[in-house]
Design an enzyme around this catalytic site. Structure first.
Site, mmCIF file in Angstrom:
data_model
loop_
_atom_site.group_PDB
_atom_site.id
_atom_site.type_symbol
_atom_site.label_atom_id
_atom_site.label_comp_id
_atom_site.label_asym_id
_atom_site.label_seq_id
_atom_site.Cartn_x
_atom_site.Cartn_y
_atom_site.Cartn_z
ATOM 1 N N ASP A 1 -9.574 0.765 8.099
ATOM 2 C CA ASP A 1 -9.641 2.200 7.803
ATOM 3 C C ASP A 1 -10.728 2.862 8.653
ATOM 4 O O ASP A 1 -10.509 3.914 9.252
ATOM 5 C CB ASP A 1 -9.963 2.450 6.326
ATOM 6 N N GLU B 1 0.842 -1.189 0.000
ATOM 7 C CA GLU B 1 0.000 0.000 0.000
ATOM 8 C C GLU B 1 0.876 1.237 0.000
ATOM 9 O O GLU B 1 1.849 1.321 0.741
ATOM 10 C CB GLU B 1 -0.904 0.028 1.240
#
Length: 126
Positions: free
Chosen positions: A87, A20
């Protein structure tokens, strides 16, 4: 947002895959720019953690009259451009924008009091 910002976010995500990517969105919407930061997560293929040194520097620069810290970005190399469970758990409600890159698209979310909410996005050539 500008088409150049969206293309830059896609480029950074592709460059970092299979890990990521992550970083900061600096400036005022719609003319924010991306500042790539090191992903210091212990599991960079599954999670992101923006280098705290870069984050603190951005806050100090903003207080000194530099660009506003508008938000953050990261990628989901094997997932959609939507907030993951992690998240959502890490969202702080600070009102900043999160850009998430996944499955070839970039989507923007507001980190509000109720969690991450999808923003409608107008793309300009900017």
């Amino acid at each position: 947002m500008t088409s150049s910002l969206i293309e830059e976010l896609r480029r950074l995500a592709a460059q970092s895959a299979p890990e990521e990517c992550c970083g900061l969105l600096l400036g005022d919407e719609p003319l924010a720019v991306a500042q790539s930061c090191a992903n210091v997560s212990d599991e960079p293929r599954r999670r992101f953690e923006i280098d705290p040194v870069a984050l603190i520097a951005a806050h100090k620069a903003e207080r000194a009259g530099g660009p506003r810290l508008a938000g953050y970005f990261h990628s989901h190399p094997e997932g959609p451009a939507e907030p993951s469970f992690t998240d959502r758990a890490l969202a702080s409600g600070d009102g900043r924008v999160w850009a998430i890159v996944g499955a070839g698209e970039v989507r923007f979310w507001r980190d509000g009091a109720g969690g991450l909410e999808l923003l409608s996005t107008v793309v300009t050539d900017g």
